[in-house]
Design an enzyme around this catalytic site. Structure first.
Site, short mmCIF file in Angstrom:
data_model
loop_
_atom_site.label_atom_id
_atom_site.label_comp_id
_atom_site.label_asym_id
_atom_site.label_seq_id
_atom_site.Cartn_x
_atom_site.Cartn_y
_atom_site.Cartn_z
N THR A 13 0.86 -1.19 0.03
CA THR A 13 -0.07 -0.14 -0.05
C THR A 13 0.96 1.34 0.05
O THR A 13 0.40 2.23 -0.43
CB THR A 13 -1.00 0.04 1.52
OG1 THR A 13 -0.15 0.22 2.50
CG2 THR A 13 -1.88 -1.11 1.19
N ASN A 14 1.97 1.05 0.79
CA ASN A 14 2.96 2.55 0.41
C ASN A 14 3.49 2.59 -1.05
O ASN A 14 3.80 3.66 -1.25
CB ASN A 14 4.13 2.20 1.53
CG ASN A 14 3.53 2.50 2.93
OD1 ASN A 14 3.39 3.82 3.32
ND2 ASN A 14 3.45 1.67 3.75
N ILE A 93 16.32 -6.70 7.26
CA ILE A 93 17.40 -5.55 7.35
C ILE A 93 18.46 -5.82 6.63
O ILE A 93 18.99 -7.11 6.38
CB ILE A 93 17.72 -5.89 8.96
CG1 ILE A 93 16.41 -5.57 9.90
CG2 ILE A 93 18.86 -5.11 9.24
CD1 ILE A 93 16.87 -5.91 11.14
N LEU A 94 18.94 -4.67 6.04
CA LEU A 94 19.89 -4.80 4.97
C LEU A 94 21.36 -4.71 5.55
O LEU A 94 21.66 -3.75 6.68
CB LEU A 94 19.90 -3.77 3.92
CG LEU A 94 18.83 -3.89 3.00
CD1 LEU A 94 18.34 -2.66 2.10
CD2 LEU A 94 18.87 -5.09 2.07
N ASN A 108 13.18 4.75 4.77
CA ASN A 108 12.59 3.63 5.30
C ASN A 108 11.20 4.39 6.01
O ASN A 108 11.27 5.38 6.29
CB ASN A 108 13.07 2.89 6.29
CG ASN A 108 12.39 1.69 6.90
OD1 ASN A 108 11.72 0.95 6.22
ND2 ASN A 108 12.40 1.66 8.14
N HIS A 110 8.63 3.39 9.09
CA HIS A 110 8.76 2.58 10.08
C HIS A 110 7.20 3.08 10.74
O HIS A 110 6.92 4.21 11.16
CB HIS A 110 9.49 2.70 11.08
CG HIS A 110 9.47 1.64 12.26
ND1 HIS A 110 9.74 0.36 12.20
CD2 HIS A 110 9.27 2.07 13.49
CE1 HIS A 110 9.46 -0.06 13.29
NE2 HIS A 110 8.87 0.99 14.16
C1 GAR Z 1 3.45 -0.79 6.90
O1 GAR Z 1 2.86 -0.30 7.86
C2 GAR Z 1 5.30 -0.41 6.98
O2 GAR Z 1 5.25 0.69 7.79
C3 GAR Z 1 5.72 -1.54 7.94
O3 GAR Z 1 4.92 -2.82 7.17
C4 GAR Z 1 3.75 -2.13 6.61
C5 GAR Z 1 3.70 -2.46 5.07
O4 GAR Z 1 2.63 -2.25 4.46
N1 GAR Z 1 6.81 -1.72 7.91
C6 GAR Z 1 7.88 -2.33 8.70
O5 GAR Z 1 7.14 -2.62 9.73
C7 GAR Z 1 9.17 -2.23 8.27
N2 GAR Z 1 9.98 -2.19 9.71
P1 GAR Z 1 2.78 -2.11 2.92
O6 GAR Z 1 3.30 -3.61 2.11
O7 GAR Z 1 1.09 -2.46 2.66
O8 GAR Z 1 3.05 -0.70 2.40
#
Ligand code: GAR
Length: 207
Positions: A13-14, A93-94, A108, A110
């Site tokens: 979604t991001n 984690i890279l 990133n 978070h």
């Molecule tokens: C999002 O909430 C993002 O912030 C989180 O996973 C979700 C991914 O959603 N990321 C992390 O936790 C990274 N540490 P998406 O695939 O729908 O964008």
């Protein structure tokens, strides 16, 4: 025009928010030129294909450790001539080989207010479960540069939402995505592409 490479692992979604922002002209100076997934089944790959963006799959499970995986990611980023790397729900984690070569060029998102509920083991719904278990009254998301420590790079933007009585991790996650992540991630990417983020003493400031 900066080449933006988006790394994903899940629903995307991001990534969709970035695609939509680019379409509506809200990412000045940048173009998403490739989406790389650590998961062959990620729905994010469909989103990229629907938007006509080239994709690559680098399955995490095919690599023995984080170092060898990161070397494969590094080779792909170099081949794609990445100017900016965006981790949009990327769950690996890279290693330092990537974070040092692309210092202050990896962003990133978070889903918490760093330095709370972050670092190794805090990803996806686990972050929201921890925030609810602690009983915090606000949470949110942080857009930050990636360095060699998990979730510890310079903070670019943060946004908050209220935690409501009766929230489940899924409800809180959705509120944070809609109100913060999908808005601030494209904003930070656009600022980066216009060279509007400066680093002073390891901290990020908007010019
Ligand atoms: C999002 O909430 C993002 O912030 C989180 O996973 C979700 C991914 O959603 N990321 C992390 O936790 C990274 N540490 P998406 O695939 O729908 O964008």
């Amino acid at each position: 025009m900066k080449n933006i490479i988006v790394l994903v692992s899940g629903g995307g979604t991001n990534l969709q928010a970035l695609i939509d922002a680019e379409k509506s002209g809200d990412i000045a100076g940048g173009k998403i030129t490739c989406v790389i997934s650590s998961n062959p089944g990620a729905y994010a790959l469909e989103r990229a294909k629907n938007a006509g963006i080239p994709t690559r799959v680098l399955p995490r499970r095919e690599y023995a450790d984080s170092k060898s995986y990161s070397q494969a990611v590094l080779a792909a980023l170099d081949e794609e001539k990445a100017d900016l790397v965006v981790l949009a729900g990327f769950m690996t984690i890279l290693d330092q080989c990537v974070t040092s070569r692309y210092a202050y060029k990896i962003i990133n998102v978070h889903p918490a207010l760093i330095p709370s509920f972050c670092g190794e083991g805090y990803y996806g719904l686990k972050v929201h479960e921890a925030a609810l278990a602690y009983g915090v009254k606000v949470s949110g998301a942080t857009i930050h540069f990636v360095n060699e420590k998990a979730d510890a790079g310079a903070i670019i933007l943060q946004g908050i939402v209220n935690v409501e009585k009766g929230d489940t991790p899924e409800v809180l996650q959705r509120r944070i995505m809609e109100n913060v992540e999908w808005k601030l991630l494209p904003k930070a990417v656009s600022l980066f592409c216009q060279d509007k983020i400066e680093i002073i003493d390891g901290k990020a400031y908007i010019k």
